[in-house]
Enzyme design. Structure first.
Site, mmCIF file in Angstrom:
data_model
loop_
_atom_site.group_PDB
_atom_site.id
_atom_site.type_symbol
_atom_site.label_atom_id
_atom_site.label_comp_id
_atom_site.label_asym_id
_atom_site.label_seq_id
_atom_site.Cartn_x
_atom_site.Cartn_y
_atom_site.Cartn_z
ATOM 1 N N CYS A 2 22.009 -17.725 -30.771
ATOM 2 C CA CYS A 2 22.334 -16.299 -30.846
ATOM 3 C C CYS A 2 21.678 -15.625 -29.656
ATOM 4 O O CYS A 2 20.463 -15.450 -29.625
ATOM 5 C CB CYS A 2 21.826 -15.689 -32.153
ATOM 6 S SG CYS A 2 22.125 -13.901 -32.288
ATOM 7 N N GLU A 110 29.326 -14.925 -29.813
ATOM 8 C CA GLU A 110 29.179 -16.314 -29.409
ATOM 9 C C GLU A 110 30.324 -16.659 -28.466
ATOM 10 O O GLU A 110 31.407 -16.072 -28.564
ATOM 11 C CB GLU A 110 29.180 -17.235 -30.639
ATOM 12 C CG GLU A 110 28.684 -18.637 -30.346
ATOM 13 C CD GLU A 110 27.310 -18.641 -29.704
ATOM 14 O OE1 GLU A 110 27.256 -18.724 -28.455
ATOM 15 O OE2 GLU A 110 26.310 -18.542 -30.435
#
Length: 232
Positions: A2, A110
């Site tokens: 992340c 992402e």
């Protein structure tokens, strides 16, 4: 992993959700492009002596620096910590035991890589907020005076695990997003956590990860605006 996430609401929206008792100073506002080393809001339970834990929300630097580090900047990235090995790593082990945090998020980005092409996706819950499992540490700047409020810096990291469900098509790693029935135990500093505790939290996070929605978004650069999460 992340590396960018979103907090679309005001910090006051988090007070009731996480039953905050003490609200810290200089809490960051909404952001659609939070990057490592940025200031983020963290929820922690702190305790002194025999007192009961007190839940607070505070601003923290998103990249954990352990107390023994000679400098705030570390030699390798510490904005994420692998849940499978966090208890073995000197940078994270002490925080796993008793300094665990929740990092609230509306969603995160992402990138799916195919050949040389990286395509960004926005990943978020159908409704509500995500509660990322995190760790925190206080770092002391020894170059500043004892009474300087900037002497102590709160830092944090987000735990990651193997991706599940449709998330595996985007990236092999994903943040650990805790279900609500895990929030109190995760934050409780009187619970001395070990790897089995972390593993149980990761297992509990699986249904949350499987329920997340995702869609492609436009390339993300240095800007910070709400349109970043619009689907393309």
């Amino acid at each position: 992993m992340c590396g960018r996430f979103v907090v679309a609401g005001e910090h006051r929206d988090l007070l009731g959700l996480f039953e905050i008792e003490i609200e810290g100073d200089d809490l960051p506002g909404p952001s659609w492009n939070i990057r490592p080393t940025d200031s983020v809001s963290v929820v922690i339970d702190s305790v002194r002596g025999d007192e009961l834990p007190v839940r607070r929300i505070a601003a923290a630097r998103w990249s954990l620096t352990p107390s023994f580090s000679p400098s705030l900047a570390t030699k390798f990235p510490t904005f994420n910590a692998r849940s499978e090995t966090a208890t073995e790593k000197p940078f994270f082990a002490a925080s796993v035991r008793s300094k665990r945090a929740i990092i609230p998020a509306s969603g995160y980005y992402e990138w799916k890589t195919v050949g040389d092409v990286k395509t960004p996706y926005y990943i978020h819950p159908p409704e509500g907020m995500l509660a990322f499992a995190g760790l925190y540490s206080w770092w002391k700047d020894a170059s500043l005076a004892n009474d300087d409020p900037a002497r102590w810096v709160l830092t944090t990291t987000i735990l990651t695990r193997e991706a599940v469900g449709g998330l595996r098509d985007i990236h092999e790693r994903t943040p650990v997003a805790l279900p609500e029935d895990w929030w109190d135990d995760w934050l409780d500093p009187t619970i001395e956590a070990d790897q089995s505790f972390v593993d149980a939290a990761v297992e509990a996070s699986v249904p949350v990860g499987e329920a997340l929605e995702l869609y492609e978004v436009a390339p993300i650069r240095g800007e910070d605006r709400a349109e970043l999460i619009n689907p393309v």
